[in-house]
Design a protein around this motif. Structure first.
Motif, PDB file in Angstrom:
ATOM      1  N   GLY A  55      -0.848  10.971  35.697  1.00  0.00           N
ATOM      2  CA  GLY A  55      -1.358  12.066  34.882  1.00  0.00           C
ATOM      3  C   GLY A  55      -1.747  13.326  35.621  1.00  0.00           C
ATOM      4  N   GLY A  56      -1.756  13.309  36.956  1.00  0.00           N
ATOM      5  CA  GLY A  56      -2.288  14.482  37.637  1.00  0.00           C
ATOM      6  C   GLY A  56      -1.714  14.763  39.006  1.00  0.00           C
ATOM      7  N   THR A  57      -0.436  14.489  39.206  1.00  0.00           N
ATOM      8  CA  THR A  57       0.165  14.698  40.523  1.00  0.00           C
ATOM      9  C   THR A  57       1.449  15.500  40.387  1.00  0.00           C
ATOM     10  N   ASP A 109      -5.570  13.124  31.750  1.00  0.00           N
ATOM     11  CA  ASP A 109      -6.803  12.908  32.515  1.00  0.00           C
ATOM     12  C   ASP A 109      -7.322  11.487  32.371  1.00  0.00           C
ATOM     13  N   GLN A 110      -6.865  10.772  31.355  1.00  0.00           N
ATOM     14  CA  GLN A 110      -7.243   9.368  31.209  1.00  0.00           C
ATOM     15  C   GLN A 110      -6.350   8.451  32.047  1.00  0.00           C
ATOM     16  N   ALA A 111      -5.185   8.944  32.419  1.00  0.00           N
ATOM     17  CA  ALA A 111      -4.205   8.130  33.131  1.00  0.00           C
ATOM     18  C   ALA A 111      -4.537   8.025  34.612  1.00  0.00           C
ATOM     19  N   GLY A 132       2.616  21.761  35.530  1.00  0.00           N
ATOM     20  CA  GLY A 132       2.904  20.619  34.668  1.00  0.00           C
ATOM     21  C   GLY A 132       1.776  20.251  33.733  1.00  0.00           C
ATOM     22  N   TRP A 133       0.538  20.557  34.124  1.00  0.00           N
ATOM     23  CA  TRP A 133      -0.603  20.156  33.283  1.00  0.00           C
ATOM     24  C   TRP A 133      -0.592  20.869  31.938  1.00  0.00           C
TER      25      TRP A 133
END
Length: 448
Positions: A410-412, A403-405, A205-206
């Motif tokens: 933003g990263g899961t 990466d700001q979230a 997803g990233w």
């Protein structure tokens, strides 16, 4: 040059390391015939533990930097691997009463979280001296929180690059596009020549967040980008609709994607690169999007030669300027009493120095935001040009939005931006549904 001319080579970005001040001290060749640019204290008998997510060559190259610090100070430094979820890793270590001394934080949101919880020590004068000498204000601001400087951005990525198979472009008579419309036209030209144009790593997803962020930054502009990153405007906003519509011009055309949309959802990042470069004469795809780190993966996993078989151009401009999206890792000092030790301060200062950046740059697979590092420190012309383009952006870059979230958004895996954009890749026609999902997830993660 192997990189498109739009990656303006900026020789002025580099300078001799001894311009940074400091007298230097003992030990080490500093990566070449350069006088040390920073004076380090005698730390004999002291030890430090440093945690980062890096493995393999990334870890080995960083350990070489730590070895130089050991040689010059007498300190002993041990490297420990953190998990992908640095927030959970550090939280567990803090609760157990044995946190590492220095940790590399890959997300701005996590740095803010640590600072808010009182887990970080502000940088001291020697670190700030190196930051002022070597880093633009934009990079310093990313390492700050609530008016206090905590982090040193030691390793960064230029995530606004498209890599392509030189043979595929030559066979199709294609040239490097500079606008989104030219990019789509080039994709159809490759398709007509018999090569599937683009491999999209939809299983990760990233990578999809990076596609969206580049389009959104170029199309909506930096102010809207900042607002969306802070969730000051909703994901149902028209600017998001426009960006997803643009992205759908690629994602909505199965002919343009290796394996179509369903195949893309089963393709991870490594496979997206090997699809493009493992078979140079008859590749699965002609292009792959991702950051500068693709070069190291090509070199380590295919027979393609970067700069010959594998070429690169900047992510094309949509309606505005060509985007420059970055990501990176910040070194921070963990604390239980609000202050850093002498050894923590010294290591952060060293990591902010040109000495450390030069050692780190030489093996490849690395970019530094340190503008005092001479471009010749990088091992090849492609990397030098990518680094020059990053530095030439000055403070006109934007940090990776995901990466700001908050990590939950933003990263899961299976939620937030990652899942929302996978949903969109699965059904690019349902823009409204993608937006509604993203907004609901954002409200939950941001709390507003």
């Amino acid at each position: 040059m192997a990189v498109a001319s739009a990656l303006a080579f900026t020789a002025a970005c580099g300078s001799d390391s001894d311009s940074n001040g400091g007298n230097g001290s003992g030990g080490g060749d500093n990566g070449g015939d350069h006088a040390p640019s920073i004076e380090l204290p005698d730390l004999a008998g002291q030890s430090l533990e440093v945690a980062a997510v890096w493995t393999g060559a990334e870890r080995d190259n960083f350990v070489a930097v730590l070895k130089e610090f050991e040689d010059r100070t007498g300190a002993k430094v041990s490297f420990v691997p953190s998990s992908d979820n640095v927030s959970n890793f550090v939280g567990t270590k803090i609760e157990g009463g044995a946190p590492p001394d220095i940790v590399m934080v890959p997300q701005v949101g996590v740095l803010h979280e640590f600072a808010e919880k009182g887990w970080l020590a502000p940088v001291g004068p020697s670190v700030q001296e190196q930051l002022d000498a070597n880093f633009g204000q934009g990079w310093q601001d990313l390492g700050a929180y609530d008016g206090e400087q905590y982090g040193v951005y030691v390793k960064v990525a230029n995530k606004s690059l498209v890599w392509y198979n030189a043979n595929s472009f030559a066979a199709a008579g294609a040239t490097e596009p500079t606008s989104w419309q030219e990019f789509i036209d080039t994709a159809w030209l490759l398709s007509d020549s018999g090569t599937t144009p683009v491999s999209v790593a939809g299983a990760d997803g990233w990578t999809l967040t990076d596609w969206f962020e580049n389009i959104y930054l170029s199309q909506a502009g930096p102010e809207a980008y900042d607002q969306l990153a802070a969730h000051e405007i909703p994901w149902t906003d028209e600017t998001v609709t426009n960006a997803l519509t643009t992205l759908g011009e690629l994602f909505g055309e199965d002919t343009l994607l290796a394996g179509g949309g369903s195949g893309a959802l089963q393709t991870d990042f490594p496979a997206s690169v090997t699809n493009t470069f493992s078979d140079l004469e008859a590749p699965t795809s002609g292009m792959v999007y991702e950051g500068d780190f693709v070069a190291a993966f090509i070199a380590g996993n295919t027979d393609a030669v970067v700069g010959e078989d594998a070429l690169v151009f900047p992510f094309p401009a949509v309606d505005g300027d060509a985007p420059v999206v970055t990501a990176g890792d910040a070194a921070v000092a963990l604390t239980t009493d609000g202050t850093a030790t002498e050894a923590q301060e010294a290591l952060l200062a060293f990591l902010a120095s040109t000495d450390a950046a030069r050692i780190w740059a030489q093996p490849g697979g690395y970019l530094s935001p340190n503008h005092s590092l001479e471009l010749e420190a990088y091992p090849d012309q492609v990397t030098q040009d990518i680094a020059a383009a990053l530095l030439a952006a000055g403070d006109d870059f934007r940090f990776d939005m995901s990466d700001q979230a908050p990590a939950a958004f933003g990263g899961t895996t299976g939620q937030g931006m990652w899942q929302g954009l996978q949903n969109f890749l699965r059904n690019p026609a349902d823009i409204e549904g993608a937006q509604e999902y993203l907004e609901a997830q954002a409200v939950r993660a941001y709390g507003h």
